[in-house]
Design an enzyme around this catalytic site. Structure first.
Site, PDB file in Angstrom:
ATOM      1  N   ASP A 387     -15.370   2.995  -4.540  1.00  0.00           N
ATOM      2  CA  ASP A 387     -14.049   2.406  -3.811  1.00  0.00           C
ATOM      3  C   ASP A 387     -13.831   3.087  -2.459  1.00  0.00           C
ATOM      4  O   ASP A 387     -14.598   4.200  -2.272  1.00  0.00           O
ATOM      5  CB  ASP A 387     -12.962   2.887  -4.783  1.00  0.00           C
ATOM      6  CG  ASP A 387     -11.738   2.236  -4.347  1.00  0.00           C
ATOM      7  OD1 ASP A 387     -11.766   1.174  -3.889  1.00  0.00           O
ATOM      8  OD2 ASP A 387     -10.521   2.822  -4.941  1.00  0.00           O
ATOM      9  N   GLU A 390     -14.746   1.168   2.758  1.00  0.00           N
ATOM     10  CA  GLU A 390     -14.682   0.441   4.167  1.00  0.00           C
ATOM     11  C   GLU A 390     -15.200   1.221   5.256  1.00  0.00           C
ATOM     12  O   GLU A 390     -15.684   0.621   6.055  1.00  0.00           O
ATOM     13  CB  GLU A 390     -13.435  -0.249   4.454  1.00  0.00           C
ATOM     14  CG  GLU A 390     -12.797  -1.116   3.326  1.00  0.00           C
ATOM     15  CD  GLU A 390     -12.680  -0.660   1.933  1.00  0.00           C
ATOM     16  OE1 GLU A 390     -12.248   0.722   1.926  1.00  0.00           O
ATOM     17  OE2 GLU A 390     -12.747  -1.124   0.828  1.00  0.00           O
ATOM     18  N   ASP A 458      -6.966  -4.938  -3.885  1.00  0.00           N
ATOM     19  CA  ASP A 458      -5.819  -4.713  -4.462  1.00  0.00           C
ATOM     20  C   ASP A 458      -4.968  -6.055  -4.235  1.00  0.00           C
ATOM     21  O   ASP A 458      -4.213  -6.184  -3.209  1.00  0.00           O
ATOM     22  CB  ASP A 458      -5.041  -3.595  -3.709  1.00  0.00           C
ATOM     23  CG  ASP A 458      -5.859  -2.251  -3.995  1.00  0.00           C
ATOM     24  OD1 ASP A 458      -6.615  -2.140  -4.773  1.00  0.00           O
ATOM     25  OD2 ASP A 458      -5.604  -1.161  -3.236  1.00  0.00           O
TER      26      ASP A 458
HETATM   27  C1  GLC Z   1      -7.511   1.614  -4.364  1.00  0.00           C
HETATM   28  C2  GLC Z   1      -8.408   0.738  -5.252  1.00  0.00           C
HETATM   29  C3  GLC Z   1      -7.544   0.674  -6.646  1.00  0.00           C
HETATM   30  C4  GLC Z   1      -7.708   1.962  -7.526  1.00  0.00           C
HETATM   31  C5  GLC Z   1      -6.899   2.791  -6.339  1.00  0.00           C
HETATM   32  C6  GLC Z   1      -6.878   4.376  -6.870  1.00  0.00           C
HETATM   33  O1  GLC Z   1      -6.318   1.166  -4.102  1.00  0.00           O
HETATM   34  O2  GLC Z   1      -8.457  -0.636  -4.928  1.00  0.00           O
HETATM   35  O3  GLC Z   1      -8.495  -0.094  -7.471  1.00  0.00           O
HETATM   36  O4  GLC Z   1      -7.068   1.979  -8.512  1.00  0.00           O
HETATM   37  O5  GLC Z   1      -7.555   3.052  -5.092  1.00  0.00           O
HETATM   38  O6  GLC Z   1      -8.166   4.793  -7.148  1.00  0.00           O
END
Ligand code: GLC
Length: 756
Positions: A387, A390, A458
């Site tokens: 995650d 980017e 998200d």
């Molecule tokens: C980001 C991710 C989400 C995750 C959050 C906490 O917003 O896109 O899926 O739950 O971080 O890690």
């Protein structure tokens, strides 16, 4: 700022694999990758080309050209590239001289500073599909987009850019198709006639070369096949990752994770995967476990495994600045982090607080990162969720001064997430030995399908987001990303119970079926929506497990040809105008046989467009004539799903998880139709790479209405199927509904007649 236009050709030479063309301002290079793929680069500098993160093929050693006073022509058996000499222009035609795509004759390719743009002629009926994860309509005509991988918190229905970059689109006009892939990782732009009075489309980037691959195959599926030949295809995913996945930010302790898993088993709601979001770590430090709340990760994993659950853990790129923390110390000692030009490590804030960011563009950094996964694999984790890559830092705007190797952030940003996923995949694949890892990433660039599945970040718990999510999934499929999903229920906000039920039923027909929600939101597990809704959700998840033999074969098809599992109707019916209508554009084929019509949660009926031919409603076997719009009942218990006449769908009895053995009966469903049809059935152990050495089970199943029979070809491959018996289930046949007698599933060819 001066505009530099690539002027007239002054000279050219063909050196083996490349045709080099010079003008006073620039140099162009032409390569042929296959008869239907030609690459054009146009550069102001004469240096070596930038490396490609996407392309895994080499050009052909040689190709034919013709020269005349006005043109240089590159001819292949499928495609003609006519290069105009004065001024330099690139015009593509089919082998029989139909125009496919041409430069705008006024502007062609030009530069303003380092920004390079190519202007193209727009055809009156031209449509555009693709670019992967982009909001907006299926047909992108009249819109423009930017590629700049972004942590798109709370993105809206029209937000752009989002998390990923796929600079590949398919153009359709005059009954013809072509594709174009701009392989450039700088910030890039696509304008499909949005700003030019319908005169031209344009694309380009803030830096780097004009560097595109032109695809001339006829048919969208064929173009996707060529594009994924060039940039790679996904490999077979672990079968467990196709089961139901339950996620949340976060299950806060091992106890809570286990409670969730046990509840699925107690309630007999099938599931395979549970997730740990960031709170499993000690202070959000990657590759650590929280000593209080996850005191015995191995013990937790053993219990999960005993219930046939897999665990996926999140990993973010930000490494907390803290002496004594292994990843920090090693990163500093070996100089693994992104830097300012003076050598100071760049610091940004993410979950752990002040962080440094690994330079995933370096081989040694990727290896170091990949090897660190033993902290997770040693206890039994085999899914890795990448995650914030980017990369995200609070405030979003990582300074443009930050360097990755010898490149500045803006020159490489769009490929950072992909390089992290690559490091994760290569590392865990090595550690897990012969076992398939599951990797999921938020940021991506073209070619990421070789390493990872993706999800669309998200989103929000609304009907509009559910429908948008489907378009994102369908569009990602055009750009080679087959294994993809959305946060079912919506990440932010709280869906209504009705929306949760509807979205879950759509999840059945999504390549990755994952329920996920933001911290602080209402709990989302299937039992949180009242008894009646729980029953519907359970039934839908059971349907997913019934369909797994079909879905797994669909993934095989994708691994082989690049054709996605969730397919916009524009792939199969590109010149059927209705497919692009706003009210039908979310419809899609799920594999070869099923047409799914996503519909808002509060609509009890909905209009569905069925392309010509015969169709059946999956839930009732009602037969429907295609070539028209039908009004279909759409109660929450019955998402409108239709089966193409002649379809062959292998199914199985409901399982509680993909490790369970099951009853050994393969159910072969066939829907009557006028035309013959075939389906490639594929199975392997779902877990290892043995299939690469022949340990798979493949047979072609044929439906032949003239001879009134279904044939299963002899088995190809050395894997013993987990099914030993075959049950035929006939739909729309007068002769018979169900063959009560089970058939022994021998390896030889099997013929089953249905008029007896
Ligand atoms: C980001 C991710 C989400 C995750 C959050 C906490 O917003 O896109 O899926 O739950 O971080 O890690």
């Amino acid at each position: 700022m001066e505009t530099v236009i690539a002027g007239n050709i002054q000279g050219f030479k063909q050196q083996d694999a490349v045709l080099i063309i010079s003008t006073a301002e620039a140099q162009a290079r032409i390569y042929v990758y296959s008869p239907s793929i030609i690459r054009v680069t146009i550069s102001k500098k004469q240096e070596d080309e930038d490396p490609s993160y996407a392309v895994i093929r080499e050009p052909l050693a040689d190709f034919d050209i013709d020269e005349s006073a006005e043109f240089i022509k590159v001819n292949t058996s499928a495609l003609k590239l006519v290069i105009n000499k004065s001024p330099l222009r690139f015009n593509f035609f089919t082998a029989d001289d139909k125009p496919l795509s041409q430069d705008d004759n006024r502007f062609g390719t030009n530069w303003q500073g380092d920004r390079v743009i190519t202007y193209r002629k727009l055809y009156p009926d031209e449509k555009f599909i693709g670019l992967g994860e982009k909001t907006g309509d299926l047909n992108r005509r009249g819109t423009s987009y930017t590629n700049w991988n972004t942590d798109a918190v709370d993105y809206g229905l029209k937000s752009d850019p989002l998390y990923k970059t796929f600079p590949f689109f398919v153009g359709l006009h005059s009954g013809l198709t072509y594709g174009l892939f701009l392989d450039n990782i700088h910030k890039s732009y696509f304008d499909f006639g949005a700003t030019t009075d319908d005169e031209m489309s344009w694309f380009g980037a803030d830096g780097g070369d004009m560097n595109y691959y032109f695809f001339g195959a006829q048919g969208v599926a064929k173009i996707i096949e060529d594009y994924t030949w060039l940039t790679g295809r996904m490999e077979m995913p672990p079968l467990w990752s196709l089961g139901y996945q339950q996620c949340r930010w976060s299950y806060m302790s091992a106890k809570e994770v286990l409670k969730i898993a046990k509840t699925f088993r107690k309630k007999k709601i099938p599931a395979d995967v549970v997730y740990c979001d960031i709170d499993y770590m000690e202070g959000f430090k990657i590759f650590t476990w929280n000593k209080k709340t996850f005191a015995d990760p191995k013990g937790m994993m053993d219990e999960l495994k005993a219930m046939n659950f897999h665990l996926v853990t999140i990993v973010d790129p930000g490494i907390k600045i803290e002496e004594g923390y292994r990843q920090y110390d090693e990163g500093i000692a070996n100089d693994y982090f992104a830097k300012y030009p003076d050598g100071e490590n760049y610091t940004g804030y993410v979950w752990p607080g002040r962080c440094h960011f690994p330079d995933f563009f370096r081989d040694d950094v990727r290896e170091w990162w990949g090897a660190a996964f033993t902290a997770l694999t040693d206890v039994g984790v085999d899914g890795f969720w990448n995650d914030m890559n980017e990369p995200a830092a609070w405030g979003q705007n990582m300074p443009w001064l930050v360097k990755f190797g010898d490149k500045y952030m803006p020159e490489v940003r769009n490929a950072y997430g992909m390089q992290m996923a690559r490091a994760t995949y290569n590392g865990t694949r090595t550690i897990l030995n012969n076992k398939r890892p599951f990797v999921l990433t938020r940021a991506a660039y073209a070619g990421t399908q070789r390493y990872s599945a993706v999800w669309t970040g998200d989103n929000t718990g609304t009907d509009e987001h559910m429908l948008l999510g489907q378009r994102l999934v369908n569009s990602l499929g055009i750009t080679g990303i087959s294994f993809t999903g959305v946060d079912i229920g919506g990440f932010s906000g709280n869906p209504t119970p009705g929306l949760m039920v509807r979205w879950n039923s759509l999840g059945v027909y999504t390549p990755m079926f994952r329920n996920h929600a933001i911290k602080g939101s209402k709990m989302r597990e299937p039992w949180e929506w009242g008894k009646a809704n729980e029953r519907i959700i359970k039934k839908d998840i059971e349907q997913r497990y019934r369909l797994l033999p079909y879905i797994y074969s669909g993934f095989y098809q994708s691994a082989l040809t690049g054709l996605p599992i969730s397919r916009t109707l524009a792939i199969e019916f590109p010149f059927d105008e209705k497919v692009y209508y706003e009210r039908f554009q979310n419809q899609f084929m799920f594999g070869d046989a099923l047409l799914v019509a996503p519909v808002e949660s509060d609509k009890l009926t909905t209009d569905v467009y069925l392309h010509k031919g015969d169709w059946y409603r999956l839930s009732t076997d009602e037969k429907l004539k295609g070539g028209k719009i039908v009004n279909a009942p759409s109660p929450l218990t019955d998402l409108p799903v239709f089966v193409k006449a002649g379809a062959i769908i292998p199914m199985q009895s409901v399982l509680q998880n993909t490790t369970e053995k099951g009853d050994g009966i393969l159910q072969l469903h066939v829907w009557n139709g006028k035309a013959a049809n075939e389906f490639v059935y594929y199975e392997d152990d779902g877990n290892s790479y043995d299939y690469e050495n022949g340990f798979y089970y493949r047979r072609t199943i044929r439906f032949d209405p003239k001879a009134k029979k279904v044939t299963l070809s002899a088995v190809v491959g050395n894997f013993a199927s987990r099914f030993s018996k075959l049950k035929m289930v006939w739909h729309g046949f007068e002769e018979m509904k169900i063959t009560k007698k089970l058939i022994e599933l021998e390896n030889e060819q099997l013929e089953i007649f249905y008029n007896l």
